[in-house]
Design a protein around this motif. Structure first.
Motif, PDB file in Angstrom:
ATOM      1  N   GLU A 211      66.802  76.065 105.500  1.00  0.00           N
ATOM      2  CA  GLU A 211      68.061  75.928 104.763  1.00  0.00           C
ATOM      3  C   GLU A 211      68.521  77.282 104.219  1.00  0.00           C
ATOM      4  OE1 GLU A 211      69.056  74.079 100.447  1.00  0.00           O
ATOM      5  OE2 GLU A 211      68.113  72.665 101.831  1.00  0.00           O
ATOM      6  N   ALA A 212      67.571  78.134 103.854  1.00  0.00           N
ATOM      7  CA  ALA A 212      67.890  79.465 103.341  1.00  0.00           C
ATOM      8  C   ALA A 212      68.268  80.447 104.444  1.00  0.00           C
ATOM      9  CB  ALA A 212      66.709  80.019 102.549  1.00  0.00           C
ATOM     10  N   GLY A 213      68.068  80.051 105.709  1.00  0.00           N
ATOM     11  CA  GLY A 213      68.461  80.896 106.830  1.00  0.00           C
ATOM     12  C   GLY A 213      67.333  81.419 107.692  1.00  0.00           C
ATOM     13  N   PHE A 214      66.075  81.108 107.334  1.00  0.00           N
ATOM     14  CA  PHE A 214      64.930  81.620 108.083  1.00  0.00           C
ATOM     15  C   PHE A 214      64.637  80.777 109.331  1.00  0.00           C
ATOM     16  CE2 PHE A 214      64.047  83.084 103.721  1.00  0.00           C
ATOM     17  CZ  PHE A 214      63.729  84.405 103.949  1.00  0.00           C
ATOM     18  N   ARG A 215      64.077  81.425 110.343  1.00  0.00           N
ATOM     19  CA  ARG A 215      63.438  80.717 111.457  1.00  0.00           C
ATOM     20  C   ARG A 215      61.969  80.580 111.086  1.00  0.00           C
ATOM     21  NH1 ARG A 215      66.475  84.477 114.879  1.00  0.00           N
ATOM     22  NH2 ARG A 215      64.545  85.666 115.059  1.00  0.00           N
TER      23      ARG A 215
END
Length: 234
Positions: A211-215
């Motif tokens: 959700e924060a943008g990490f893979r």
């Protein structure tokens, strides 16, 4: 009524400041030495991309930061924590080992670093103590450079099954008693199992990081007692 985020932060800071002198000894005893292996695995994952600048957040007494510097002497490693007594111990360790690692006081929810400064960020057993997981992840994403990596080593809730039952008994009964007896602060070691039980399980933490943008990928360690989440910033 649940504590407000600011109140939780103050309580946790005070608690870790009080147990700082016995923190390393207790980690070895209460994990049966497994925390050393877990940190080595976290370091290996953090160094996979050969980062030049590394932040070890919630560094405590500096074990992970110093291991990172020893394994990657050419990298710039910074340790940060919000408990000054922990940082004092970390600085003495660095001096004793001849390792150049600055240790700074910092709030994980408002890091004093510019955007994109670090190629890797590591956190060992500190993320669950943050008052706001989403806000912390946003800050970690901000200070990471594109292509940077976040490595979280944490205690998930105890696993299911027979082993989980035995482990939960140890974690909820034996560990608080031993930790309190050795440190003289029983409240700190009652907090530990409570904080672990309340922490998101590995799949839920993975979702928060995504959700924060990490893979994100993760692996469980020692029958699920610990887990490492690896989040890469695109």
């Amino acid at each position: 009524m649940a504590a407000l985020p600011e109140e939780k932060a103050q309580q946790v800071r005070r608690m870790f400041s009080e147990i700082a002198p016995r923190y390393d000894l207790l980690n070895r005893i209460l994990s049966f030495g497994a925390d050393v292996r877990w940190r080595r695995r976290a370091v290996a994952l953090a160094l996979e991309k050969r980062p030049r600048r590394i932040l070890d957040l919630a560094t405590g007494t500096g074990d992970l930061a110093l291991l990172l510097k020893a394994q990657a002497p050419g990298a710039e490693v910074v340790g940060a924590d919000f408990a000054p007594p922990m940082l004092e111990i970390a600085r003495k360790k660095a001096q004793g080992r001849g390792l150049e690692v600055p240790f700074l006081e910092a709030d994980a929810l408002a890091l004093p670093f510019p955007e994109g400064l670090f190629d890797a960020v590591t956190i060992a057993f500190g993320f669950r103590n943050f008052a706001d997981y989403r806000k912390a992840l946003a800050e970690l994403y901000r200070v990471l450079a594109p292509g940077g990596r976040l490595v979280l080593l944490e205690f998930p809730p105890p696993p299911k099954g027979a082993f989980g039952l035995v482990y939960r008994l140890y974690f909820q009964r034996v560990l608080p008693f031993l930790g309190g007896l050795i440190s003289g602060h029983f409240g700190a070691y009652r907090y530990l199992p409570e904080s672990v039980e309340a922490f998101p399980p590995p799949e839920a933490l993975k979702a928060l990081m995504e959700e924060a943008g990490f893979r994100v990928r993760y692996e469980r360690l020692t029958f699920g007692v610990a887990a490492i989440h690896v989040g890469d910033k695109p």
